[in-house]
Design a protein around this motif. Structure first.
Motif, PDB file in Angstrom:
ATOM      1  N   MET A  40       0.812  -1.206   0.000  1.00 47.36           N
ATOM      2  CA  MET A  40       0.000   0.000   0.000  1.00 47.36           C
ATOM      3  C   MET A  40       0.856   1.272   0.000  1.00 47.36           C
ATOM      4  O   MET A  40       0.428   2.308  -0.496  1.00 47.36           O
ATOM      5  CB  MET A  40      -0.937   0.003   1.205  1.00 47.36           C
ATOM      6  CG  MET A  40      -2.083  -1.001   1.103  1.00 47.36           C
ATOM      7  SD  MET A  40      -3.147  -0.713  -0.328  1.00 47.36           S
ATOM      8  CE  MET A  40      -3.737   0.942  -0.003  1.00 47.36           C
ATOM      9  N   ASN A  41       2.062   1.204   0.538  1.00 48.00           N
ATOM     10  CA  ASN A  41       2.933   2.391   0.577  1.00 48.00           C
ATOM     11  C   ASN A  41       3.763   2.565  -0.695  1.00 48.00           C
ATOM     12  O   ASN A  41       4.627   3.441  -0.762  1.00 48.00           O
ATOM     13  CB  ASN A  41       3.854   2.335   1.793  1.00 48.00           C
ATOM     14  CG  ASN A  41       4.801   1.139   1.761  1.00 48.00           C
ATOM     15  OD1 ASN A  41       4.814   0.366   0.810  1.00 48.00           O
ATOM     16  ND2 ASN A  41       5.588   0.985   2.813  1.00 48.00           N
ATOM     17  N   GLY A  42       3.518   1.720  -1.700  1.00 46.64           N
ATOM     18  CA  GLY A  42       4.227   1.830  -2.971  1.00 46.64           C
ATOM     19  C   GLY A  42       5.423   0.911  -3.112  1.00 46.64           C
ATOM     20  O   GLY A  42       5.952   0.747  -4.217  1.00 46.64           O
ATOM     21  N   GLU A  43       5.884   0.315  -2.008  1.00 52.84           N
ATOM     22  CA  GLU A  43       7.015  -0.607  -2.078  1.00 52.84           C
ATOM     23  C   GLU A  43       6.623  -1.887  -2.816  1.00 52.84           C
ATOM     24  O   GLU A  43       5.446  -2.254  -2.891  1.00 52.84           O
ATOM     25  CB  GLU A  43       7.495  -0.968  -0.669  1.00 52.84           C
ATOM     26  CG  GLU A  43       8.106   0.193   0.101  1.00 52.84           C
ATOM     27  CD  GLU A  43       8.511  -0.200   1.514  1.00 52.84           C
ATOM     28  OE1 GLU A  43       9.288   0.561   2.129  1.00 52.84           O
ATOM     29  OE2 GLU A  43       8.050  -1.262   2.017  1.00 52.84           O
ATOM     30  N   ILE A  44       7.637  -2.578  -3.351  1.00 53.97           N
ATOM     31  CA  ILE A  44       7.459  -3.910  -3.919  1.00 53.97           C
ATOM     32  C   ILE A  44       8.298  -4.867  -3.093  1.00 53.97           C
ATOM     33  O   ILE A  44       9.530  -4.753  -3.056  1.00 53.97           O
ATOM     34  CB  ILE A  44       7.893  -3.992  -5.397  1.00 53.97           C
ATOM     35  CG1 ILE A  44       7.205  -2.908  -6.243  1.00 53.97           C
ATOM     36  CG2 ILE A  44       7.597  -5.382  -5.950  1.00 53.97           C
ATOM     37  CD1 ILE A  44       5.725  -3.058  -6.385  1.00 53.97           C
ATOM     38  N   TRP A  45       7.623  -5.792  -2.416  1.00 52.08           N
ATOM     39  CA  TRP A  45       8.326  -6.810  -1.627  1.00 52.08           C
ATOM     40  C   TRP A  45       8.565  -8.038  -2.490  1.00 52.08           C
ATOM     41  O   TRP A  45       7.670  -8.476  -3.231  1.00 52.08           O
ATOM     42  CB  TRP A  45       7.511  -7.197  -0.401  1.00 52.08           C
ATOM     43  CG  TRP A  45       7.499  -6.166   0.697  1.00 52.08           C
ATOM     44  CD1 TRP A  45       7.889  -4.868   0.616  1.00 52.08           C
ATOM     45  CD2 TRP A  45       7.050  -6.378   2.048  1.00 52.08           C
ATOM     46  NE1 TRP A  45       7.720  -4.249   1.832  1.00 52.08           N
ATOM     47  CE2 TRP A  45       7.212  -5.142   2.726  1.00 52.08           C
ATOM     48  CE3 TRP A  45       6.543  -7.467   2.747  1.00 52.08           C
ATOM     49  CZ2 TRP A  45       6.867  -4.982   4.071  1.00 52.08           C
ATOM     50  CZ3 TRP A  45       6.198  -7.318   4.075  1.00 52.08           C
ATOM     51  CH2 TRP A  45       6.363  -6.080   4.731  1.00 52.08           C
ATOM     52  N   LEU A  46       9.756  -8.599  -2.374  1.00 51.58           N
ATOM     53  CA  LEU A  46      10.146  -9.781  -3.131  1.00 51.58           C
ATOM     54  C   LEU A  46      10.495 -10.887  -2.145  1.00 51.58           C
ATOM     55  O   LEU A  46      11.375 -10.732  -1.305  1.00 51.58           O
ATOM     56  CB  LEU A  46      11.363  -9.469  -4.011  1.00 51.58           C
ATOM     57  CG  LEU A  46      11.283  -8.178  -4.841  1.00 51.58           C
ATOM     58  CD1 LEU A  46      12.622  -7.869  -5.486  1.00 51.58           C
ATOM     59  CD2 LEU A  46      10.186  -8.286  -5.885  1.00 51.58           C
ATOM     60  N   GLY A  47       9.805 -12.004  -2.249  1.00 51.84           N
ATOM     61  CA  GLY A  47      10.042 -13.093  -1.303  1.00 51.84           C
ATOM     62  C   GLY A  47       8.715 -13.655  -0.831  1.00 51.84           C
ATOM     63  O   GLY A  47       7.706 -13.515  -1.522  1.00 51.84           O
ATOM     64  N   PRO A  48       8.677 -14.276   0.339  1.00 55.11           N
ATOM     65  CA  PRO A  48       9.795 -14.436   1.274  1.00 55.11           C
ATOM     66  C   PRO A  48      10.484 -15.780   1.087  1.00 55.11           C
ATOM     67  O   PRO A  48       9.979 -16.669   0.411  1.00 55.11           O
ATOM     68  CB  PRO A  48       9.066 -14.419   2.625  1.00 55.11           C
ATOM     69  CG  PRO A  48       7.760 -15.124   2.329  1.00 55.11           C
ATOM     70  CD  PRO A  48       7.395 -14.705   0.930  1.00 55.11           C
ATOM     71  N   ASN A  49      11.642 -15.918   1.738  1.00 56.11           N
ATOM     72  CA  ASN A  49      12.239 -17.241   1.890  1.00 56.11           C
ATOM     73  C   ASN A  49      11.627 -17.895   3.129  1.00 56.11           C
ATOM     74  O   ASN A  49      10.642 -17.395   3.671  1.00 56.11           O
ATOM     75  CB  ASN A  49      13.768 -17.135   2.017  1.00 56.11           C
ATOM     76  CG  ASN A  49      14.183 -16.278   3.207  1.00 56.11           C
ATOM     77  OD1 ASN A  49      13.361 -15.861   4.020  1.00 56.11           O
ATOM     78  ND2 ASN A  49      15.474 -16.009   3.322  1.00 56.11           N
ATOM     79  N   ALA A  50      12.201 -18.975   3.601  1.00 57.22           N
ATOM     80  CA  ALA A  50      11.705 -19.633   4.822  1.00 57.22           C
ATOM     81  C   ALA A  50      12.892 -20.282   5.520  1.00 57.22           C
ATOM     82  O   ALA A  50      13.428 -21.288   5.045  1.00 57.22           O
ATOM     83  CB  ALA A  50      10.648 -20.677   4.479  1.00 57.22           C
ATOM     84  N   VAL A  51      13.314 -19.677   6.644  1.00 62.06           N
ATOM     85  CA  VAL A  51      14.426 -20.235   7.414  1.00 62.06           C
ATOM     86  C   VAL A  51      13.996 -20.378   8.871  1.00 62.06           C
ATOM     87  O   VAL A  51      13.181 -19.599   9.370  1.00 62.06           O
ATOM     88  CB  VAL A  51      15.692 -19.339   7.324  1.00 62.06           C
ATOM     89  CG1 VAL A  51      16.218 -19.298   5.904  1.00 62.06           C
ATOM     90  CG2 VAL A  51      15.408 -17.930   7.816  1.00 62.06           C
ATOM     91  N   LEU A  52      14.556 -21.386   9.521  1.00 62.26           N
ATOM     92  CA  LEU A  52      14.233 -21.599  10.932  1.00 62.26           C
ATOM     93  C   LEU A  52      14.723 -20.413  11.746  1.00 62.26           C
ATOM     94  O   LEU A  52      15.891 -20.033  11.675  1.00 62.26           O
ATOM     95  CB  LEU A  52      14.887 -22.892  11.426  1.00 62.26           C
ATOM     96  CG  LEU A  52      14.594 -23.284  12.880  1.00 62.26           C
ATOM     97  CD1 LEU A  52      13.133 -23.650  13.043  1.00 62.26           C
ATOM     98  CD2 LEU A  52      15.499 -24.440  13.302  1.00 62.26           C
TER      99      LEU A  52
END
Length: 447
Positions: free
Chosen positions: A303-315
Motif C-alpha cells: 500500500m505504501n508503494g514498495e514492492i516486496w520480493l520473497g519471502p524465503n523460509a528459514v528456521l
C-alpha cells in the motif's frame, strides 16, 4: 539443565490454591479491580481483535477484555505479513482454511469499504515456468473453482503480458479479487469497534498462567478463572486464547497436549529499488511445489508503494526472531528437544540449506525472481523486512496446514478455548474465523 528449562516451558501454570485476597491485590492496577469478566481474550492480533468485536456485537451485555503482552496491538504476525488479501485458490477443497478464506475475502472487502480503509484490488497471477508446472495450472484452477473463488481465469502464454507487461511464463491463472491492504490498520479498526461497544484492552499484559479463584467464603457455586500475569491478574468466567507464536504454550497451561508445537520460521523479504517499481503492478506468485512445505518467492506490491520480493523460509532462533541475531536460548532448547523438528529437517534438508544460503547471500534469490521478470537484477534489490510464521508442527514432522481449536482439561480447561493454529490466510479469513469461533463459544460456553 536443558530438561529443567523445557519442563518450565511446558508445565501447566495452574495454581488451584490461589485465593481471593491474592487476586484482589494483583488486580489493584486494573480499571475494575474486583469485577469478574465474562470473557478474556488473550492476544491482540487480528484473530483475537476480530473475534472480540464479533462476540461483543452478538452479546452487547458481556463484560469483555483483550489482554496483549506487547505495548501495542498487531506487533507480530499481523504486523509483519505481506499485506495480501487472499482469494483462496491454493487450499484443499472442503478444508476449514478454504471455506473461511473465501468467506473472509468477501467480508473483508465489505468491511474495508464501509470503514474507508485504504486497499487495492490489484489481482494476482499464478505463473507456471515450465511445461510440467503448466499442467499443474489446471489442477490449481479446478481447486480454486471448487473453493468458489470468484472470477478465476486461465491465461495462456501469449496473454500473460496483458495482465503484467514485464512478466514471462508458460501459463497462468488470473485472480482479479486478490488485493492488498495494511492488516495492522485493519486490526486496529477491529479493536476500535470493540472499544466503542464497551470492550476493554489491557496492553503490557503477558499471561503466565491460569488458576481457579478460591473465594474466602469457601463458596464453589461460581469459581472464576484467574488469568495471571506478573504482578496482575484478571478474574473471568471464560477465556479464549489467540496467542499466535505462543499458542502452544498457552494451551499447555490448561492441560492440553504439547502437540502441535509452534516452530518459528522467519520469512525474509527483499525490496525492489524504487526506480524499478514500474516492472510490477500486480501480485505475481509461483506454482507451488508439492514436495516442498512453503510456497516460494513472489512479487508483492504494498500500500505504501514498495514492492516486496520473497519471502524465503528459514528456521528462526527465537519465537520473535526477526533476524539472525535474535536468539532466545529457551526457545532454542525447546526446539532442540522436539523430535518433530528433526524429522522435518531430515525430509527437507537440501531445500532448507538452500534457503539458509540464499538468506545469507541474498543476491542468489534474484535468479528465482528473474524467471518471472527477467529485467530484475541483483543491483535492483536490497534487504527488506521480515516476519515470523507461527508454524504448527506435529511430532512426526508434519506441517499442520489447517486451523486448529482445542480445549484444556479439568474445571479450568473446559472453560478455555485455544486457537492453536491460524496460519496464512488468517488475516484475510479473520472476520470469518471470528464468526466460527464465536459460534463455537456460543455453543460450548452457553453465551
Amino acid at each position: 539443565m536443558a530438561a529443567s528449562i523445557l519442563n518450565s516451558l511446558t508445565r501447566p501454570m495452574v495454581s488451584p490454591n490461589l485465593n481471593y485476597s491474592i487476586c484482589r491485590y494483583a488486580c489493584a492496577s486494573s480499571k475494575d479491580p474486583c469485577g469478574i469478566y465474562d470473557l478474556v481474550i488473550v492476544g491482540g492480533g487480528i484473530v483475537g481483535c476480530a473475534t472480540a468485536r464479533e462476540m461483543l456485537s452478538r452479546h452487547p451485555n458481556l463484560k469483555m477484555v483483550i489482554v496483549e503482552k506487547e505495548s501495542a496491538l498487531a506487533k507480530h504476525q499481523t504486523g509483519h505479513n505481506s499485506g495480501v488479501v487472499h482469494a483462496g485458490i491454493y487450499y484443499k477443497p472442503g478444508s476449514m482454511k478454504a471455506k473461511l478464506c473465501v468467506e473472509g475475502l468477501k467480508l473483508s472487502y465489505d468491511y474495508f469499504c464501509k470503514n474507508d480503509i485504504p486497499h487495492k484490488k490489484i489481482g494476482k497471477l499464478i505463473v507456471a515456468q515450465s511445461p510440467q508446472q503448466a499442467k499443474m495450472i489446471d489442477t490449481l484452477f479446478e481447486r480454486g473453482t471448487k473453493n468458489n473463488v470468484p472470477d478465476l481465469q486461465l491465461v495462456e502464454k501469449d496473454c500473460i503480458s496483458n495482465y503484467e507487461p514485464k512478466c514471462r511464463g508458460e501459463r497462468a491463472i488470473w485472480s482479479p479479487w486478490t488485493g492488498i491492504v495494511d492488516w495492522s490498520v485493519v486490526c486496529k479498526h477491529f479493536a476500535e469497534d470493540f472499544q466503542k461497544m464497551g470492550g476493554e484492552i489491557f496492553l503490557n499484559y503477558e499471561v503466565n498462567g491460569f488458576a481457579e479463584m478460591v473465594e474466602s467464603t469457601g463458596s464453589r457455586e461460581l469459581v472464576p478463572i484467574v488469568v495471571q500475569s506478573k504482578h496482575k491478574c484478571i478474574a473471568t468466567k471464560y477465556v479464549l486464547t489467540c496467542g499466535g507464536l505462543y499458542s502452544d504454550r498457552l494451551a499447555v497451561m490448561t492441560g492440553c497436549d504439547v502437540n502441535p508445537r509452534i516452530v518459528p520460521f522467519r520469512g525474509e523479504y527483499l525490496l525492489l529499488d524504487p526506480s524499478k517499481r514500474h516492472l510490477c503492478t500486480t501480485n505475481i506468485y509461483p506454482v507451488p511445489e508439492p514436495r516442498l512445505p512453503f510456497l516460494g518467492v513472489h512479487f508483492t506490491p504494498r500500500m505504501n508503494g514498495e514492492i516486496w520480493l520473497g519471502p524465503n523460509a528459514v528456521l528462526a532462533l527465537a519465537r520473535e526472531g526477526y533476524k539472525w541475531s535474535n536468539i532466545n536460548i529457551k526457545d532454542c532448547i525447546e526446539m532442540a528437544m522436539f523430535p518433530g523438528l528433526y524429522k522435518l529437517a531430515f525430509k527437507y534438508f537440501i531445500p532448507g540449506m538452500t534457503e539458509v544460503i540464499k538468506s545469507i547471500f541474498y543476491p542468489l534469490a534474484v535468479k528465482d525472481l528473474q524467471k518471472f521478470i527477467p529485467e530484475v537484477t541483483y543491483k535492483d534489490v536490497k534487504r527488506g523486512p521480515a516476519g515470523v510464521r507461527a508454524q504448527a508442527l506435529d511430532k512426526n514432522g508434519n506441517l499442520v496446514d489447517d486451523f486448529i481449536f482445542d480445549n484444556g482439561t479439568g474445571s479450568i480447561g473446559s472453560r478455555v478455548l485455544h486457537c492453536r493454529n491460524a496460519p496464512s490466510p488468517a488475516a484475510t479469513s479473520s472476520l470469518a474465523i471470528a464468526k466460527h469461533i464465536s459460534d463455537k463459544m456460543d455453543e460450548d460456553f452457553k453465551f
